[in-house]
Design an enzyme around this catalytic site. Structure first.
Site, short mmCIF file in Angstrom:
data_model
loop_
_atom_site.label_atom_id
_atom_site.label_comp_id
_atom_site.label_asym_id
_atom_site.label_seq_id
_atom_site.Cartn_x
_atom_site.Cartn_y
_atom_site.Cartn_z
CG ASP A 13 -1.90 -1.18 1.20
OD1 ASP A 13 -2.25 -1.63 0.10
OD2 ASP A 13 -2.26 -1.65 2.30
CE LYS A 16 2.34 -2.40 -4.38
NZ LYS A 16 1.98 -2.05 -2.98
N GLY A 40 -4.64 -4.30 -3.77
CA GLY A 40 -5.62 -3.26 -4.07
C GLY A 40 -4.84 -2.03 -4.45
CG HIS A 41 -2.15 -2.03 -6.99
ND1 HIS A 41 -1.31 -2.65 -7.86
CD2 HIS A 41 -1.84 -2.55 -5.77
CE1 HIS A 41 -0.53 -3.50 -7.21
NE2 HIS A 41 -0.85 -3.46 -5.94
CD GLN A 223 0.62 -8.85 -2.56
OE1 GLN A 223 1.33 -9.49 -3.33
NE2 GLN A 223 -0.64 -8.59 -2.82
P1 GDP Z 1 -0.86 0.34 -3.50
O1 GDP Z 1 -1.45 -0.93 -3.02
O2 GDP Z 1 0.62 0.42 -3.26
O3 GDP Z 1 -1.22 0.67 -4.92
O4 GDP Z 1 -1.49 1.50 -2.59
P2 GDP Z 1 -3.05 1.66 -2.20
O5 GDP Z 1 -3.79 2.14 -3.37
O6 GDP Z 1 -3.55 0.44 -1.52
O7 GDP Z 1 -2.93 2.75 -1.07
C1 GDP Z 1 -2.33 3.98 -1.28
C2 GDP Z 1 -3.34 5.09 -0.99
O8 GDP Z 1 -2.67 6.33 -0.99
C3 GDP Z 1 -4.41 5.21 -2.05
O9 GDP Z 1 -5.60 5.63 -1.44
C4 GDP Z 1 -3.87 6.31 -2.98
O10 GDP Z 1 -4.88 6.99 -3.68
C5 GDP Z 1 -3.20 7.20 -2.00
N1 GDP Z 1 -2.06 7.98 -2.47
C6 GDP Z 1 -1.02 7.61 -3.25
N2 GDP Z 1 -0.10 8.57 -3.30
C7 GDP Z 1 -0.58 9.58 -2.53
C8 GDP Z 1 -0.06 10.86 -2.15
O11 GDP Z 1 1.03 11.27 -2.52
N3 GDP Z 1 -0.85 11.62 -1.33
C9 GDP Z 1 -2.07 11.20 -0.89
N4 GDP Z 1 -2.78 12.01 -0.12
N5 GDP Z 1 -2.57 10.01 -1.22
C10 GDP Z 1 -1.81 9.20 -2.01
P1 IMO Z 2 -0.99 -4.16 -2.28
O1 IMO Z 2 -0.56 -4.73 -3.59
C1 IMO Z 2 -0.98 -4.55 2.04
C2 IMO Z 2 -1.10 -8.60 3.71
C3 IMO Z 2 -2.35 -9.02 4.46
C4 IMO Z 2 -1.70 -9.95 5.48
C5 IMO Z 2 -0.63 -10.65 4.67
C6 IMO Z 2 -1.04 -11.98 4.09
O2 IMO Z 2 -2.28 -3.44 -2.30
O3 IMO Z 2 0.11 -3.40 -1.63
P2 IMO Z 2 -2.63 -12.70 2.08
O4 IMO Z 2 -4.07 -12.44 1.85
O5 IMO Z 2 -1.73 -12.20 1.01
O6 IMO Z 2 -2.34 -14.13 2.41
O7 IMO Z 2 -2.29 -11.87 3.42
O8 IMO Z 2 -0.31 -9.76 3.60
N1 IMO Z 2 -1.34 -8.11 2.33
C7 IMO Z 2 -1.25 -6.82 1.97
N2 IMO Z 2 -1.03 -5.72 2.71
N3 IMO Z 2 -1.11 -4.45 0.71
C8 IMO Z 2 -1.30 -5.54 -0.06
O9 IMO Z 2 -1.30 -5.49 -1.40
C9 IMO Z 2 -1.43 -6.80 0.57
N4 IMO Z 2 -1.65 -8.05 0.14
C10 IMO Z 2 -1.57 -8.84 1.21
O10 IMO Z 2 -2.98 -7.93 5.08
O11 IMO Z 2 -1.07 -9.21 6.48
MG MG Z 3 -2.96 -1.58 -1.79
#
Ligand code: GDP
Ligand code: IMO
Ligand code: MG
Length: 422
Positions: A13, A16, A40-41, A223
């Site tokens: 998270d 990415k 979840g991206h 991840q």
């Molecule tokens: P990922 O799994 O690495 O793609 O990240 P996620 O989407 O799960 O979580 C990142 C969160 O941060 C999302 O809600 C993005 O919209 C948000 N985000 C990414 N870059 C920025 C930033 O520079 N500032 C803010 N406020 N939000 C950001």
């Molecule tokens: P993105 O790509 C954050 C975490 C789960 C748990 C562990 C194992 O959005 O960054 P799993 O379901 O993979 O067996 O869970 O890994 N986890 C993540 N945490 N971002 C993710 O993906 C994750 N995918 C799995 O919360 O701790």
């Molecule tokens: Mg994510």
């Protein structure tokens, strides 16, 4: 841009999805190589929010080829609904998406086993996303997995599924869970197989052809480094190689075809699920949650938050070979007067400047902090490096230096426009 592997340098998270979306402008092909719909991206285009789970974030741009590689575990029913969801949002999904025929599929018994094992573990649970990821990769390693190539072959799929349901129902019964109906699963998965058949291909050959054409490929990590099955805080990890090497095995593109590795990291630290998080801190957690930030994109769970941990990100540079860094969520610290950064771990008389392998020991480590003055100014409108407050620049530079790679991008908001190339 050259062939680039993008990885998360923390616990997932990191943002990415947003950075991939920005970098995709320069790429021809975007490939997912590991993980499944546990990911979840999030990408924002104007006011519209898109959350991608299996489909590469490149799908939101026109004329980009998106590939789900052999290293991904695919929930076919989930993939169908993700495609349908995107189509409803007017995103074109057709020939621009190709799915590896050797990717393994996630079945309902994987999800059920995932849930049951978490219950059995009790207080030692991992806190998985319950998407069946661990059991699916387990079956792959045990050579009893079912692949996309099987799913699209009705007779072969039926035969394999029958055997697998028989065995798994015995296990589920022993765990006190309800056995699955072979007929029901078969019907549901056959429908998904028919739907997905046009997308399925030999992606190794396809990516090889793209490389020979001189196409630029972006490898979208899912991840983060410390969720890696080998290099993470085992057993509190996911079940794939989330580090840069996974991009090669998960796509069939060889290491000498890769040009650089971009690491994405937040300006602070988050983790969702259980396991050690040395810099976890209630103050920053409350602050970020109070702003409505840091809730999981896949499960909606509140993410645990802490100060930036440069021991972890430096370790990530080591195992991924990170060349360049994208720092996201710099704006999350806009209101913090004194910002802490962890530069070492203390454990009794021991000091660590890398992440120790024993998760229990890591959980007992005390972070050693240095402090930075906060900039106490909104950064979300800054368009250039110079427009950032000097203290924000100093902070971003310092955490990149501590991480040991070149600062490439500073992100100050979720939108494309809120991206500063340094
Ligand atoms: P990922 O799994 O690495 O793609 O990240 P996620 O989407 O799960 O979580 C990142 C969160 O941060 C999302 O809600 C993005 O919209 C948000 N985000 C990414 N870059 C920025 C930033 O520079 N500032 C803010 N406020 N939000 C950001
Ligand atoms: P993105 O790509 C954050 C975490 C789960 C748990 C562990 C194992 O959005 O960054 P799993 O379901 O993979 O067996 O869970 O890994 N986890 C993540 N945490 N971002 C993710 O993906 C994750 N995918 C799995 O919360 O701790
Ligand atoms: Mg994510």
């Amino acid at each position: 841009m050259s062939n680039t592997i993008l990885v998360g340098a923390q616990w997932g998270d990191e943002g990415k999805g947003k950075i991939i979306d920005v970098l995709t402008e320069q790429a021809d092909v975007v490939v997912r190589t590991q993980g499944g719909n546990n990911a979840g991206h999030t990408v924002y285009l104007g006011p519209k929010k898109y959350v991608l789970h299996l489909i590469p974030s490149g799908i939101l741009r026109k004329n980009k080829l998106c590939v789900i590689g052999n290293g991904v575990v695919i929930d076919p029913v989930g993939l169908v609904s993700e495609i349908e969801g995107l189509k409803k949002l007017n995103v074109k999904v057709g020939k621009n998406l190709v799915v590896s025929e050797t990717a393994h599929i996630v079945l309902p018994y994987h999800r059920e086993l995932d849930a049951q094992r978490e219950v059995l573990k009790g207080k030692n649970k991992i806190g998985t996303t319950k998407r069946g990821i661990g059991p699916a990769y387990g079956d792959k390693a045990a050579r009893v997995g079912i692949r996309m190539i099987d799913l699209i072959n009705p007779a072969r799929f039926e035969e394999k599924l029958k055997l697998r349901i028989k065995e798994n129902n015995e296990v589920l019964k022993a765990l006190g869970a309800k056995p699955l109906s072979f007929k029901k699963v078969l019907a549901e998965y056959r429908a998904a197989g028919d739907y997905l058949k046009p997308y399925v291909a030999n992606t190794v050959v396809l990516l090889h052809q793209a490389t020979r054409r001189g196409d630029t490929i972006l490898f979208e990590g899912a991840q983060g480094t410390f969720l890696d099955i080998d290099h993470g805080t085992y057993p509190y990890v996911t079940s794939s190689n989330t580090t840069s090497g996974g991009a090669c095995t998960g796509s069939g593109v060889a290491p000498n075809r890769m040009d650089e590795v971009v690491g994405v990291m937040k300006a602070y630290t988050t983790r969702v699920g259980e396991g050690p998080l040395p810099t976890e801190n209630a103050e920053i957690s409350d602050l970020l949650h109070g702003m409505g930030r840091e809730f999981g994109a896949t499960t909606g769970r509140a993410r645990r938050c802490g100060w930036f941990d440069s021991v972890a990100t430096r370790h990530a540079t080591m195992v991924n070979g990170i060349d360049k860094l994208a720092i996201t969520n710099l704006d999350g610290l806009d209101t913090v007067a004194t910002i802490k950064v962890c530069v070492a771990y203390r454990h009794g008389k021991d000091h660590f400047d890398f992440v120790p392998n024993d998760a229990q020991l890591l959980a007992e480590c005390e972070p050693v902090y240095v402090e930075f003055d906060g900039w106490l100014t909104p950064t979300d409108k800054a368009k250039t490096w110079k427009e950032l407050p000097p203290k924000a620049r100093a902070y971003a530079k310092a955490i990149a230096e501590l991480t040991g790679a070149e600062l490439f991008i500073a992100s100050v908001g979720p939108a494309r426009e809120q991206t500063i190339f340094v």
